[in-house]
Scaffold this active site. Structure first.
Site, PDB file in Angstrom:
ATOM      1  N   ARG A   1      -9.172  42.057  -3.857  1.00  0.00           N
ATOM      2  CA  ARG A   1      -8.421  40.730  -3.449  1.00  0.00           C
ATOM      3  C   ARG A   1      -9.100  39.412  -3.677  1.00  0.00           C
ATOM      4  NH1 ARG A   1      -4.638  39.414   0.879  1.00  0.00           N
ATOM      5  NH2 ARG A   1      -3.905  41.737   0.997  1.00  0.00           N
TER       6      ARG A   1
ATOM      7  N   GLU B   1      -5.500  36.063   9.008  1.00  0.00           N
ATOM      8  CA  GLU B   1      -6.501  35.758   8.098  1.00  0.00           C
ATOM      9  C   GLU B   1      -6.352  34.442   7.511  1.00  0.00           C
ATOM     10  OE1 GLU B   1      -5.453  39.669   6.284  1.00  0.00           O
ATOM     11  OE2 GLU B   1      -7.477  39.978   5.750  1.00  0.00           O
TER      12      GLU B   1
ATOM     13  N   GLN C   1      -9.752  49.183  15.131  1.00  0.00           N
ATOM     14  CA  GLN C   1      -8.694  48.819  14.499  1.00  0.00           C
ATOM     15  C   GLN C   1      -7.733  49.858  13.819  1.00  0.00           C
ATOM     16  OE1 GLN C   1     -11.002  45.386  12.592  1.00  0.00           O
ATOM     17  NE2 GLN C   1      -9.241  45.171  11.949  1.00  0.00           N
TER      18      GLN C   1
ATOM     19  N   GLU D   1     -12.249  48.305  11.315  1.00  0.00           N
ATOM     20  CA  GLU D   1     -11.669  48.928  10.471  1.00  0.00           C
ATOM     21  C   GLU D   1     -12.193  50.185  10.109  1.00  0.00           C
ATOM     22  OE1 GLU D   1      -9.575  46.405   7.595  1.00  0.00           O
ATOM     23  OE2 GLU D   1      -8.664  48.192   6.650  1.00  0.00           O
TER      24      GLU D   1
END
Lengths: 778, 275, 160
Positions: free
Chosen positions: A311, A731, A198, A233
């Site tokens: 987050r 998401e 990614q 990622e």
């Protein structure tokens, strides 16, 4: 030509014919070598000796590398250089790569990799959240704390109080295509790497460091991934660096793909969390004061754990206005795989903590949880919010946006209307009655229903990542070549962005060639993550297309002695003065008029700025919203359960491609429900992951999806100026799975009088334990 | 590794008579595992043995060839007592696995979670073992001795499964608890064959529990207690089950397994109609 | 090494392979038919599904030698004779029955095997049949829809 069309995925025709190439499908040069890692058998130890004689002697083995053989940096960390490619003296988790086998075939490399004889001086391993808390083993100097108002005072003053705790299990990505990379050595020590990632720029960066090269000597190309979900990622770094190093040392192309169990043993997963809460509230369930303590099990290396845990804090409010609130976050360091990005990036865990509190409050008060949700929702976005000036009257003040726990005004809140619409569409009220009726007459099978909202912040919380670049060429035959920094992992990004390019030139999307992400075409890209792919890259491509279009318009306007603004691109044509050209003709004229038909585009997200240490500011450009209702049935004697029905209403703004967006929502829900029900990761007391194959780790299968499954898009534009007013969709739908979990909690509650205190994942066993609790309390 | 694919049982028996060969019948467990392991030496694949395939009437009873696939078993016309075995077959892996995997493979693998074993125990099945030395027959309950252990000798092939005659009114039933509906390795499972007389009372009962002990176990005490009861009123509790020693592993803990097995037993008995 | 002969997608092929070579490896490395994917290496995921003598088989659970003399069909052999997409392939494209596409070849092969034996399956039968094919992206909804559409029964699912 409108941008929004439900066109199929750009490579659909290739996929159904088996012609779409993944890394492992790329034809390789003769003599290509294959790699495998030798892995640690223990969770924490000093390595006293590595006898690799048998490995070196095994059939097909060309070379065996340890940390001493590496030409450059021994590091594959995406953050703080704490993640060696090959262990250096000490091992920190069971499954950590110790040495690298280079062999003539994949099988030969794998077989040889098992022959290492490693002597360890074992050290105590910190595996669980409890052990990490006891040892104060953590990243950062202490907990992060965000707060607003006076939570302690408000808690004390409240009429009602609850406290509780939920354990939230992790999740394996289970992208169908395992991690893979292929390195092709070039002249002058340059390196080309094909990688299932990614984040091509990060791969380029880490490969350059490992080879002691500047980034301009490394080129990374990614056409597509067979699924990513955050698992690609940073977790592809090790394979890319390993293949590049081996290619440098042997002079041959080198390929590496993890077999499924290696992939599960080596790579990071979703962070498991423990969230404790104390809440004070009034008779209606309105929250007066609340405190969350979040513990995240981050594993051995820092990786992306800090922004993930951030987050989780930023979503601890979910959709509710918490006036007096305190959120404490501990990032625990353990001797397990380094937990990493996974769709939602901590958001789902934070949000589940909040939804759990609502569920608990409703049970305490004997109210419908939906009513408790409604009284706590943020204030609706004022129709004129954000409009210019005007006198500030008291009335206006009542309608001012409320602040999140991190002091960001919520200006675009639309969940009141969406909840209303879905409750009606899904017949929530009548079905809640029907469920109660059913439960009154059935002793063994109990049903439950829950409606849960999602409010998800869109932007990278590491603010500088909110940028993107694009490169667009128009050829003299009018065909368009499009490239941008985003990667395709199945989410349909390439198709959506191609539709943007086609719309800018007013041509058929079939004229736009979609090309592999390539660090040599667009540099310094951010990971395709945080749902930001089409927001960022769509805007960058738009900018590039507009530059070319404006040049063409200016040239044609001059030719025809009109204003550039009067040149019209529509329906595959360019109209100027009285003349009408096809786009192809216009391109050819522009070329012959010596107009540059190639342009870069760049975009950076406006408005975002915040302080992640203090937890104050605007981390997000906007919020994406959604609501879901799930209904479930369980067998109170065994805890077995099924999802009977799910209805979702989701906000994708003015969708660029409704079919693709609905696909994201369906897939997100099923994946989210899997996380909270069947998908259980189990480590034994030595730190060995016991669920390292699909035979023991259960992702949803075709029959696990709800019998009735209705998904609809909310009809509304993004109030912020995003690409064609669309919203990010990758998401947010994942968190609709929370409705399935809370429907199970509702069904368990029907088995007795106590609060279920359901822990995640709600496997049959976990559900049965909850049933025992409510029966015991009743 | 050397690979043999004989077409006749006698040829296969000759190939393995020195006891050094590894037998494969379907290979759905073996081939995937093989990719990680050492060289395998001689492999004899039994999946093409024509004389070991299919289901035939054998006197009053039935003979199921060892190389019969689960797909073939599901399609075979058999009395209702076999319904539990067929239900078990439908839950093994997936259709593509059922197409390849064989009964003999499932039994010789001797996994405690082998889906076919409890149902075959309730059918009082025996296994026929063939070698160049001749043939012998063992009750299934004696054939499997432990986790991945059987009484098969290195030169023997499980050539057939033999099932004696069963009363026409007896109906088989299979219950499997997994963490997902399909493609699961069982956490617990129960097979039963229940017959109910004209008076509505149970007059024939066999029940076996799998995945709660090293080898699946018949439940003679429970079977005896069921006689004369009305199926709808039966409630089996963990205390009614004997000889079980469930383990705690990543698929579930011991107490949970016992509770689940009792509940599945209740279901298997109550819900005895042919589905 | 043994010489292995079989018919793949209607073409007689013959290649040297070790006895231990799995059919999936033979197809991918030996014949460069890379549309058959390896997803889990352990017979669970179905990405490697092919047809052997008309029957759906996971090619990671079968040795190439076991397919000696067999008729094998892979995803590359599923298109119509003129190269256009078959009904099933076109339905997967049109009804968005894929996202990342990695499971897609196996899904198409599974769907073809199902519809051959059962041309008008119910939705429940489709879901049951797909138990051996894992998809991590779509939630299966559009895959089932594509198969229902390919069997001419889109109405059955649209009515939901």
């Amino acid at each position: 030509m409108s941008v929004a069309r439900p066109l199929p995925h750009d490579a659909a025709a290739l996929h159904v014919a088996g012609q779409a190439r993944y890394v492992d499908d790329i034809p390789t040069p003769t003599g290509t070598l294959h790699l495998a890692f030798g892995l640690s058998d223990v969770a924490h130890a000093r390595i006293t000796a590595m006898d690799l004689t048998a490995v070196r002697q095994a059939a097909g083995v060309v070379a065996v590398l340890t940390c001493d053989d590496l030409p450059g940096a021994n590091d594959v960390s995406p953050s703080v250089h704490d993640e060696p490619l090959l262990a250096q003296g000490e091992v920190f988790y069971l499954g950590q790569p110790l040495f690298l086998v280079v062999a003539t075939s994949h099988l030969a490399a794998r077989k040889a990799a098992r022959l290492g004889r490693i002597s360890y001086d074992e050290r105590p391993a910190i595996l669980s959240i409890d052990q990490a808390i006891a040892a104060d083993s953590r990243f950062e100097e202490g907990p992060r704390i965000y707060s607003k108002g006076e939570p302690e005072r408000a808690l004390k003053a409240a009429d009602h109080r609850i406290e509780g705790q939920i354990e939230i299990g992790g999740q394996e990505h289970f992208y169908l295509e395992g991690q893979a990379a292929l390195a092709l050595p070039q002249e002058n020590d340059d390196m080309i790497v094909n990688c299932s990632t990614q984040h091509p720029t990060e791969i380029q960066h880490k490969v350059a460091e490992a080879l002691n090269l500047p980034m301009n000597a490394v080129r990374v190309e990614t056409r597509r991934m067979g699924g990513g979900f955050g698992g690609k990622e940073s977790q592809g770094n090790a394979l890319a660096v390993a293949t590049a190093v081996a290619a440098r040392l042997t002079g041959h192309a080198c390929k590496m793909r993890y077999d499924r169990d290696d992939d599960m043993m080596i790579t990071g997963k979703r962070h498991d969390f423990r969230i404790a809460y104390r809440a004070g509230f009034d008779d209606e369930g309105r929250i007066e004061g609340i405190e969350f303590t979040q513990w995240a099990r981050c594993g051995w290396a820092q990786d992306l754990s800090l922004p993930v845990a951030d987050r989780a804090m930023l979503h601890a409010d979910n959709a509710y206005h918490l006036k007096d609130v305190r959120i404490v976050s501990h990032r625990l360091k353990t001797h397990t795989q380094s937990a990493t990005a996974f769709r939602g990036f901590g958001g789902p865990q934070g949000m589940l903590g909040m939804e759990r509190v609502i569920d608990h409050i409703a049970h305490e008060l004997g109210r419908d949880p939906l009513n408790v949700r409604r009284v706590n929702y943020y204030r609706a976005a004022a129709a004129d919010a954000g409009a210019s000036g005007g006198s500030i009257s008291a009335k206006k003040n009542d309608r001012a946006p409320q602040l999140t726990p991190y002091h960001m005004p919520v200006e675009d809140f639309i969940l009141h209307e969406m909840t209303e619409a879905l409750a009606e569409r899904a017949d929530y009220g009548a079905r809640r009655h029907a469920v109660a009726e059913w439960n009154a007459h059935n002793r063994v099978l109990k049903k439950g229903i829950a409606l849960t909202p999602v409010k998800f912040g869109i932007s990278f919380t590491l603010t500088h990542l909110n940028q993107a670049g694009a490169l667009v060429h128009v050829y003299q035959d009018g065909s368009v070549h499009m490239n941008h920094g985003g990667t395709e992992m199945g989410q349909g990004l390439f198709q959506k962005v191609a539709q943007v390019a086609a719309a800018r030139f007013a041509v058929d999307p079939a004229l736009v060639k979609i090309t592999a992400t390539d660090t040599a075409k667009v540099p310094n890209t951010s990971a395709t993550a945080a749902s930001s792919g089409s927001d960022l890259n769509g805007m960058a491509v738009k900018a590039a297309c507009d530059t070319i279009r404006d040049r063409m318009a200016a040239f044609l306007a001059q030719e025809h002695q009109v204003e550039a603004a009067d040149v019209v691109f529509a329906d595959g044509e360019v109209r100027v003065g009285g003349a009408v050209y096809t786009f192809q003709e216009a391109a050819k004229r522009a070329y012959e008029g010596r107009v540059s038909l190639s342009a870069t585009g760049f975009y950076k997200t406006p408005k975002v700025a915040w302080d992640r240490i203090r937890g104050v500011g605007r981390p997000f450009f906007y919020f994406a919203y959604g609501v879901a209702v799930s209904e479930v049935v369980l067998d109170r004697m065994t805890g077995e359960n099924r999802i009977l029905r799910c209805d979702i209403l989701h906000d994708a703004g003015a969708s660029l491609n409704q079919a693709i967006d609905i696909g994201q929502i369906e897939g997100g829900y099923v994946q989210g429900a899997g996380w909270l029900t069947t998908e259980e990761l189990v480590w034994d007391d030595k730190g060995r992951l016991r669920t390292h194959a699909p035979s023991t780790y259960k992702i949803p299968a075709a029959s696990d999806r709800p019998g009735i499954f209705n998904v609809a898009l909310w009809d509304g534009e993004n109030r912020e100026e995003t690409i064609y007013r669309s919203k990010a969709v990758g998401e947010p739908p994942f968190m609709h799975g929370i409705s399935a979990f809370l429907a199970l909690s509702d069904a368990v509650a029907a088995c007795g009088a106590g609060y279920p205190d359901l822990q995640a994942p709600a496997t049959a066993q976990s559900v049965l334990q909850a049933i025992r609790r409510v029966e015991g309390d009743g | 590794m050397t690979y043999f694919l004989p077409q006749k049982l006698d040829d296969a028996l000759e190939l393995i008579q020195d006891g050094s060969a590894k037998l494969v019948a379907g290979g759905t467990d073996f081939y995937p595992a093989m990719q990680k392991g050492q060289a395998m030496g001689r492999i004899v694949d039994l999946s093409r043995l024509g004389d070991m395939q299919g289901v035939t009437k054998d006197g009053d009873g039935w003979r199921i060839g060892g190389a019969t696939t689960w797909t073939e078993l599901i399609a075979a016309p058999l009395p209702p007592a076999f319904d539990g075995l067929k239900q078990a077959a439908c839950t093994i892996g997936s259709v593509q696995i059922q197409n390849a995997a064989t009964l003999a493979g499932n039994l010789c693998n001797a996994s405690p979670a082998a889906d076919g074993v409890p149902a075959l125990l309730t059918l009082d099945a025996s296994v026929e073992l063939a070698s160049v030395r001749g043939r012998r027959i063992l009750p299934l309950g004696e054939f499997i001795t432990g986790v991945r252990q059987t009484r098969i000798a290195a030169d023997e092939i499980l050539s057939a499964i033999l099932v004696p005659a069963l009363p026409d009114h007896a109906v088989g039933r299979f219950e499997k608890l997994g963490s997902r509906r399909y493609l699961v390795i069982s956490i617990t499972m129960v097979a039963a064959v229940i017959g109910v007389g004209p008076d509505g009372l149970i007059n024939f009962a066999r029940l076996a529990v799998g995945a709660c002990s090293a080898v699946a176990k018949r439940q003679p005490a429970l079977e005896a207690a069921l006689i004369g009861q009305r199926p709808q009123t039966v409630e089996v509790t963990p205390d009614d089950l004997t000889g079980l020693s469930p383990i705690t592993d990543m698929r579930g803990d011991a107490e949970f397994r016992l509770i689940a097995a009792a509940r599945q037993s209740t279901r298997a008995i109550q819900n005895r109609e042919r589905s | 090494m043994t010489k292995i002969n079989m018919t793949v997608n209607g073409r007689a092929v013959s290649a040297e392979a070790e006895d231990r070579t799995l059919l999936v490896e033979f197809l991918r490395s030996g014949l460069n038919l890379t549309g058959t994917h390896v997803g889990c290496d352990t017979s669970q995921c179905g990405a490697c599904l092919v047809h052997v003598n008309g029957e759906a088989v996971k090619s990671c659970t079968m040795l190439a030698a076991e397919a000696e003399g067999a008729e094998v069909t892979t995803i590359e052999g599923m298109a119509n004779a003129d190269g256009s997409l078959s009904t099933i392939q076109a339905a997967f494209q049109e009804h968005h029955g894929l996202q990342c596409g990695f499971c897609t070849p196996g899904m198409v092969m599974s769907a073809a095997a199902l519809l051959k034996d059962n041309p008008k399956p119910s939705e429940a039968e489709v879901r049951d049949y797909l138990e051996g094919n894992i998809c991590r992206c779509t939630g299966y909804h559009n895959i089932v829809k594509a198969i229902m559409a390919a069997s001419g029964q889109l109405d059955a699912i649209a009515a939901e």
